[in-house]
Design an enzyme around this catalytic site. Structure first.
Site, PDB file in Angstrom:
ATOM      1  N   ASP A   1      -4.829   5.193   3.850  1.00 62.22           N
ATOM      2  CA  ASP A   1      -4.934   5.428   2.399  1.00 62.22           C
ATOM      3  C   ASP A   1      -4.442   6.839   2.117  1.00 62.22           C
ATOM      4  OD1 ASP A   1      -8.460   6.354   2.054  1.00 62.22           O
ATOM      5  OD2 ASP A   1      -6.994   6.848   3.579  1.00 62.22           O
TER       6      ASP A   1
ATOM      7  N   ASP B   1      -5.194  10.616   0.837  1.00 60.64           N
ATOM      8  CA  ASP B   1      -6.339  11.513   0.742  1.00 60.64           C
ATOM      9  C   ASP B   1      -6.647  11.757  -0.741  1.00 60.64           C
ATOM     10  OD1 ASP B   1      -8.208  12.934   2.416  1.00 60.64           O
ATOM     11  OD2 ASP B   1      -7.330  14.800   1.682  1.00 60.64           O
TER      12      ASP B   1
END
Length: 306
Positions: A224, A226
């Site tokens: 993903d 940050d």
């Protein structure tokens, strides 16, 4: 407590004269189709207990050794890992090169979830970990200017391209202490430093691998963005798990594809990984602590004459 690799096999080679490939990562990486002669063995280390037993197996005629970094069932937090014992155990198992497979968050827009990054540098922001095998009684300084093995990186890149993976060469991994994730201010700071991905486990792992004269490379699997990313708060656990599962499938394929290429080597690494201690020991021989030297039999036995 001697290493299980034969001293006469040659610098940077296993007991049969061929490289032994070590994989450090999540347990899902080890379920590789075609892996045979599988067995779990506990390897003792004078630096304490490794994260788990090591799993030995073969892909054709290539010997592989796997270590679940957090233990099976993910029981160890990043700060609680015994990084020294993990690397020392791998060296005692005969491993000559380590491929670290790690989940990371992305700090760049062009590294979306699902991307694989072959890291070439690190920023170490950890502070609660033992970072060297060489402490009072035998001091050594190894070079970390180029902290990963380019030869391993070349092989991983070629394997990823053959598989059609979204794999990128180069990038800086920032290692944070954890276990909490970054604050927004920290995330923005790390982006301003030019870091590419962020994780919690590859330091001091890479430093210790260099001290143990092992080739080391990191394959960072982006799960993903940050928290700097404006869409970060919309990411759900379900989405992250989906990416993790997909990455695990690709990681298994990558290990299977790259292992034969890594096992073709017959000479020490041309990048100097297998001779990193040649000029590193600085403590005078008569001042070295015999107790510490005994603990260093696997890591530094080549230069200490163990």
């Amino acid at each position: 407590m001697a290493s299980t690799s034969a001293a006469g096999a040659g610098i940077g080679l296993g007991s049969d004269g061929r490289p032994v490939i070590g994989i450090i990562g999540g347990s899902g990486v080890y379920d590789i189709p075609g892996l045979t002669d599988i067995g779990w063995r506990r390897i003792s280390s004078p630096f304490g207990a490794p994260s788990d037993e090591l799993m030995f197996g073969r892909l054709g005629d290539v010997q592989l050794v796997f270590l679940p970094r957090h233990g099976r069932g993910h029981v160890h937090a990043p700060s609680d890992l015994n990084y020294r014992a993990n690397v020392d155990a791998m060296k005692r198992a005969g491993v000559t090169e380590i491929l670290s497979v790690s989940a990371v968050g992305s700090l760049k827009e062009d590294l979306p979830p699902g991307t694989f990054v072959i890291v070439d540098d690190f920023i170490d922001r950890t502070f609660a970990r033992e970072k060297s095998f060489f402490t009072k009684g035998c001091v050594a300084h190894v070079s970390m200017a180029h902290p990963v093995c380019r030869r391993l990186g070349d092989a991983v890149e070629a394997a990823g391209q053959r598989l059609g993976l979204d794999i990128r060469r180069g990038g800086t991994y920032i290692a944070m202490e954890g276990p909490q994730f970054s604050t927004l201010a920290e995330s923005k700071l790390y982006r301003s430093w030019g870091a590419s991905v962020i994780g919690m486990t590859n330091m001091p792992e890479a430093k210790l691998a260099r001290e143990a004269e092992l080739c080391y490379a990191t394959v960072a699997m982006v799960t993903d963005f940050d928290c700097w990313h404006p869409e970060h708060d919309k990411v759900t656990v379900e989405q992250v798990v989906k990416v993790l599962l997909g990455n695990a499938d690709h990681a298994r394929a990558l290990v299977k594809e790259v292992a034969p290429a890594l096992a073709d080597r017959r000479e020490p690494c041309h990048a100097g990984c297998h001779t990193a201690l040649d000029h590193a020991l600085i403590t005078a021989p008569e001042k070295r602590d015999p107790e510490l030297l005994a603990r260093l039999d696997a890591v530094a036995g080549r230069v200490l004459g163990a």
